[in-house]
Design a protein around this motif. Structure first.
Motif, mmCIF file in Angstrom:
data_model
loop_
_atom_site.group_PDB
_atom_site.id
_atom_site.type_symbol
_atom_site.label_atom_id
_atom_site.label_comp_id
_atom_site.label_asym_id
_atom_site.label_seq_id
_atom_site.Cartn_x
_atom_site.Cartn_y
_atom_site.Cartn_z
ATOM 1 N N UNK A 217 0.807 -1.225 0.000
ATOM 2 C CA UNK A 217 0.000 0.000 0.000
ATOM 3 C C UNK A 217 0.836 1.268 0.000
ATOM 4 N N UNK A 218 2.070 1.210 0.515
ATOM 5 C CA UNK A 218 2.874 2.427 0.654
ATOM 6 C C UNK A 218 4.242 2.327 -0.013
ATOM 7 N N UNK A 219 5.037 1.352 0.404
ATOM 8 C CA UNK A 219 6.419 1.280 -0.080
ATOM 9 C C UNK A 219 6.502 1.010 -1.568
ATOM 10 N N UNK A 220 5.770 -0.003 -2.034
ATOM 11 C CA UNK A 220 5.839 -0.362 -3.454
ATOM 12 C C UNK A 220 5.315 0.748 -4.363
ATOM 13 N N UNK A 221 4.167 1.388 -4.075
ATOM 14 C CA UNK A 221 3.724 2.495 -4.927
ATOM 15 C C UNK A 221 4.694 3.670 -4.942
ATOM 16 N N UNK A 222 5.291 3.978 -3.773
ATOM 17 C CA UNK A 222 6.250 5.085 -3.719
ATOM 18 C C UNK A 222 7.480 4.782 -4.566
ATOM 19 N N UNK A 223 7.976 3.552 -4.477
ATOM 20 C CA UNK A 223 9.130 3.161 -5.270
ATOM 21 C C UNK A 223 8.790 3.161 -6.757
ATOM 22 N N UNK A 224 7.609 2.641 -7.114
ATOM 23 C CA UNK A 224 7.207 2.596 -8.514
ATOM 24 C C UNK A 224 7.031 4.000 -9.086
ATOM 25 N N UNK A 225 6.534 4.920 -8.267
ATOM 26 C CA UNK A 225 6.358 6.296 -8.746
ATOM 27 C C UNK A 225 7.700 6.948 -9.044
ATOM 28 N N UNK A 226 8.693 6.676 -8.222
ATOM 29 C CA UNK A 226 10.022 7.239 -8.465
ATOM 30 C C UNK A 226 10.669 6.641 -9.701
ATOM 31 N N UNK A 227 10.374 5.348 -9.944
ATOM 32 C CA UNK A 227 10.952 4.674 -11.103
ATOM 33 C C UNK A 227 10.131 4.891 -12.370
ATOM 34 N N UNK A 228 8.977 5.535 -12.221
ATOM 35 C CA UNK A 228 8.138 5.806 -13.378
ATOM 36 C C UNK A 228 7.339 4.620 -13.856
ATOM 37 N N UNK A 229 7.049 3.673 -12.969
ATOM 38 C CA UNK A 229 6.250 2.494 -13.331
ATOM 39 C C UNK A 229 4.808 2.779 -12.945
ATOM 40 N N UNK A 230 4.011 3.213 -13.894
ATOM 41 C CA UNK A 230 2.639 3.631 -13.603
ATOM 42 C C UNK A 230 1.762 2.473 -13.128
ATOM 43 N N UNK A 231 2.023 1.253 -13.620
ATOM 44 C CA UNK A 231 1.176 0.113 -13.274
ATOM 45 C C UNK A 231 1.232 -0.224 -11.795
ATOM 46 N N UNK A 232 2.358 0.131 -11.148
ATOM 47 C CA UNK A 232 2.524 -0.182 -9.723
ATOM 48 C C UNK A 232 2.472 1.056 -8.844
#
Length: 309
Positions: free
Chosen positions: A146-161
Motif C-alpha cells: 500500500x505504501x512502499x511499493x507504490x512510492x518506489x514505482x512512482x520514483x521509477x516511473x512504473x505507472x502500473x505499480x
C-alpha cells in the motif's frame, strides 16, 4: 536315604504365560497413555464437528432457539452467488499458489543442496517465514503493497505499480498469492531438502561422465527419486491454500467488497458476524467434503505418477 523330587521341565504353555501377562500389562499402559489424548480430541474436535453437522440442518443464527430446516441450507448454497464466487476465488488462489510454491521451494532446495558457502545458515534463514505469525507478516506486507511499493514505482516511473495492488480485485489476488508463497515455501524447502538427501551422489557422477546436462539430470534422476516428497508437498500445499484465511484478513479483509473472500473467510464472517451460523455450518460441511475429495484425488494421481516414474 533322601529322595530328591524330580524337576519337571517347564512346558511351552508355562513359559508363554508370564510373557502373555507382561504383554497385557504393556497394552494396558499404552491405552492409559493414549486415553488422555483421545478424550481431549473427542471433546474438542469430534463433538464440535458433530454439533456443526447438526446445526447445518437448522436456521440457527448462532444463539437462541433454532428450527430444523432439513436440506434447505445445502440447496441454497448452490445458488448463492457470494458462495460460488468464494469457492472460485479459493480454487484460483490454491491452484496458483500450490504450483508456484513448489517451483520456488524445489529450486531453492536444489540450490541449497549444492556446493555453496553458508549452506546451513541459508537453510535457517529460509525457514524463518514458517515460524512467523501470518497475521503479523500480513500487516507488514499490507504496508509494503500500500505504501512502499507504490512510492518506489512512482520514483521509477512504473505507472502500473504506482497505486496499491490491494485496491483492485484484479491485482489484490496477486498480492495474496505472493504472501502465501513467501510464507509457505519454507516448509516445502525442508521437505525437498530431505528428499534430495536420499539421492545417491554416484548417480550424478555417472550422469556427468555420460555428458548429461543439468536439466537432463533433474528430469531423469532428481525428480523421479524425490517423487514421493513432491507428492507430500503438493497435497499439503493444496490443502493448506484451500483453507487460506489469515493472509486475506491481513491484506484485504475480503475486499474490495467481497471480491477476495475465501471460503474460510466467508464462513467466519457469515457464521460469527452475519447471523448465518446454520447456513455457514452447511457451507463448512460442503467445504470439508471438497477438501477431502481434492486430497484423495490428488494423492491417487500423484502416486500413480510415482509408479510410472
Amino acid at each position: 536315604m533322601t529322595t530328591q523330587t524330580p524337576v519337571r521341565p517347564q512346558t511351552r504353555a508355562g513359559r508363554e504365560e508370564p510373557q502373555r501377562k507382561k504383554g497385557v500389562r504393556l497394552a494396558g499402559a499404552f491405552y492409559l497413555m493414549v486415553l488422555p489424548a483421545f478424550v481431549l480430541f473427542f471433546v474438542f474436535h469430534t463433538i464440535p464437528v458433530i454439533q456443526g453437522v447438526y446445526y447445518s440442518f437448522t436456521d440457527s443464527p448462532g444463539y437462541g432457539p433454532a428450527d430444523f430446516v432439513g436440506l434447505r441450507n445445502y440447496i441454497a448454497l448452490f445458488t448463492d452467488p457470494r458462495v460460488l464466487h468464494a469457492y472460485w476465488f479459493t480454487f484460483l488462489i490454491a491452484a496458483v499458489a500450490t504450483i508456484l510454491v513448489n517451483i520456488v521451494a524445489l529450486a531453492i532446495a536444489i540450490g541449497l543442496n549444492g556446493r555453496i558457502k553458508f549452506k546451513n545458515g541459508l537453510r535457517g534463514i529460509y525457514f524463518i517465514p514458517n515460524v512467523l505469525a501470518i497475521l503479523v507478516v500480513g500487516y507488514i506486507f499490507n504496508y509494503l503493497f500500500s505504501n512502499s511499493l507504490p512510492a518506489l514505482a512512482e520514483k521509477l516511473g512504473i505507472d502500473a505499480l504506482s497505486t496499491s495492488l490491494l485496491t483492485k480485485a484484479s491485482t489484490a489476488w496477486i498480492a495474496i498469492v505472493i504472501l502465501a508463497v513467501w510464507q509457505s515455501a519454507a516448509f516445502n524447502i525442508i521437505i525437498y531438502l530431505a528428499g534430495l538427501q536420499t539421492v545417491p551422489t554416484e548417480m550424478y557422477e555417472a550422469a556427468n561422465l555420460d555428458g548429461a546436462s543439468a536439466w537432463r539430470q533433474f528430469r531423469s534422476i532428481t525428480f523421479p527419486m524425490i517423487a514421493g516428497f513432491f507428492t507430500i508437498n503438493m497435497v499439503l500445499s493444496l490443502k493448506g491454500f484451500l483453507q487460506i484465511f489469515d493472509h486475506i484478513v491481513a491484506l484485504t479483509g475480503g475486499g474490495p467488497g467481497t471480491d477476495t473472500e475465501s471460503v474460510a473467510l466467508l464462513i467466519y464472517k457469515g457464521g460469527f458476524q452475519g447471523g448465518e451460523y446454520g447456513y455457514q455450518s452447511a457451507n463448512s460441511v460442503i467445504f470439508f467434503i471438497v477438501i477431502v475429495g481434492f486430497s484423495i484425488v490428488q494423492l491417487r494421481v500423484l502416486r500413480r505418477r510415482e509408479v510410472e516414474v
